[in-house]
Write a protein that holds these residues in place. Structure first.
Motif, mmCIF file in Angstrom:
data_model
loop_
_atom_site.group_PDB
_atom_site.id
_atom_site.type_symbol
_atom_site.label_atom_id
_atom_site.label_comp_id
_atom_site.label_asym_id
_atom_site.label_seq_id
_atom_site.Cartn_x
_atom_site.Cartn_y
_atom_site.Cartn_z
ATOM 1 N N CYS A 43 37.785 48.503 39.256
ATOM 2 C CA CYS A 43 37.073 48.122 38.036
ATOM 3 C C CYS A 43 36.619 49.397 37.328
ATOM 4 O O CYS A 43 36.168 50.353 37.974
ATOM 5 C CB CYS A 43 35.861 47.253 38.401
ATOM 6 N N ASP A 44 36.722 49.424 36.015
ATOM 7 C CA ASP A 44 36.352 50.617 35.252
ATOM 8 C C ASP A 44 34.846 50.879 35.240
ATOM 9 O O ASP A 44 34.428 51.985 34.915
ATOM 10 C CB ASP A 44 36.859 50.499 33.807
ATOM 11 N N GLU A 79 34.893 48.428 42.045
ATOM 12 C CA GLU A 79 35.348 47.415 43.003
ATOM 13 C C GLU A 79 36.832 47.152 42.753
ATOM 14 O O GLU A 79 37.288 47.173 41.616
ATOM 15 C CB GLU A 79 34.573 46.109 42.822
ATOM 16 N N GLU A 80 37.581 46.885 43.816
ATOM 17 C CA GLU A 80 39.012 46.597 43.678
ATOM 18 C C GLU A 80 39.212 45.249 42.985
ATOM 19 O O GLU A 80 38.591 44.255 43.358
ATOM 20 C CB GLU A 80 39.694 46.577 45.046
ATOM 21 N N VAL A 81 40.082 45.226 41.983
ATOM 22 C CA VAL A 81 40.368 44.009 41.224
ATOM 23 C C VAL A 81 41.857 43.704 41.363
ATOM 24 O O VAL A 81 42.697 44.520 40.979
ATOM 25 C CB VAL A 81 40.026 44.191 39.730
ATOM 26 N N PRO A 82 42.213 42.549 41.933
ATOM 27 C CA PRO A 82 43.633 42.197 42.004
ATOM 28 C C PRO A 82 44.157 41.882 40.598
ATOM 29 O O PRO A 82 43.656 40.991 39.922
ATOM 30 C CB PRO A 82 43.669 40.960 42.904
ATOM 31 N N LEU A 130 38.265 45.120 34.407
ATOM 32 C CA LEU A 130 36.893 44.772 34.783
ATOM 33 C C LEU A 130 36.926 43.679 35.837
ATOM 34 O O LEU A 130 37.749 42.763 35.762
ATOM 35 C CB LEU A 130 36.104 44.268 33.568
ATOM 36 N N CYS A 131 35.998 43.754 36.802
ATOM 37 C CA CYS A 131 35.916 42.723 37.834
ATOM 38 C C CYS A 131 35.418 41.416 37.244
ATOM 39 O O CYS A 131 35.793 40.337 37.681
ATOM 40 C CB CYS A 131 35.036 43.182 38.990
ATOM 41 N N LYS A 132 34.547 41.511 36.224
ATOM 42 C CA LYS A 132 34.079 40.357 35.453
ATOM 43 C C LYS A 132 33.603 40.888 34.104
ATOM 44 O O LYS A 132 33.299 42.076 33.961
ATOM 45 C CB LYS A 132 32.975 39.595 36.189
#
Length: 192
Positions: free
Chosen positions: A85-86, A90-93, A147-149
């Motif tokens: 995530c920028d 966190e790793e984002v698939p 982004l993760c969210k």
């Protein structure tokens, strides 16, 4: 399959194995072939870093050889790559749906079309290099921002804590250094 090193569009790309369409392309003259070919890439390596490929589907490949002059390659596959995530790292698939639609010249032509010259790089002798095609398609479709969210809070600038998991005890107000002169003016008025 073999280990190979190459320089690719300014990127250092190391393929642990090279996915090739194993039949001799020249032997397919004036024929069409449909086949499912597995993807052997395990990581996506670029100047941005090394990103693990967590999920991959076989390439549904359709190849047509026209008189050993042109090779038409069509196919689809899907890859899932873990990208940080920028904001919070966190790793984002991230899923890449790849549609392949290439025309590769098999004969030397006097045309100096940049796209055709680039397409020739997809051939290793008389074999098709699918990893190279997939790598290029992922590179072209790489997202500008991950982004993760949507409301990701990021990380604390001072302590590095992921603010999505809770707040930290660091001082939150940081004065903008560009506003220092104006803040001095307000301090002078308060003293009067």
């Amino acid at each position: 399959m073999e280990t190979e090193y190459r320089k690719l569009k300014g990127e250092n790309m190391r393929l642990k194995t090279v996915t090739r369409y194993s039949e001799d392309i020249k032997a397919l003259e004036n024929r069409e072939v449909e086949k499912r070919v597995p993807v052997d890439l395990v990581t996506f390596d670029s100047k941005l870093g090394k990103f693990p490929i967590t999920k991959k589907e076989d390439v549904a490949l359709h190849i047509r050889n026209e008189e050993n002059k042109r090779l038409f390659v069509q196919g689809t596959t899907e890859l899932t790559i873990e990208i940080p995530c920028d904001r919070c790292l966190e790793e984002v698939p991230t899923t890449f749906h790849i549609d392949i639609n290439k025309e590769i010249p098999l004969e030397e032509t006097p045309d100096v079309d940049e796209e055709k010259l680039e397409a020739k790089d997809y051939m290793l002798g008389f074999h098709l290099d699918l990893d190279r095609i997939i790598y290029d398609e992922v590179l072209v479709n790489w997202p500008m921002k991950v982004l993760c969210k949507e409301d990701c809070a990021g990380i604390c600038k001072k302590c590095g804590k992921n603010l999505n998991h809770g707040t930290c005890d660091c001082e939150k107000t940081e004065p903008d250094p560009r506003m220092a002169v104006i803040q001095d003016v307000f301090k002078n008025f308060k003293e009067v």
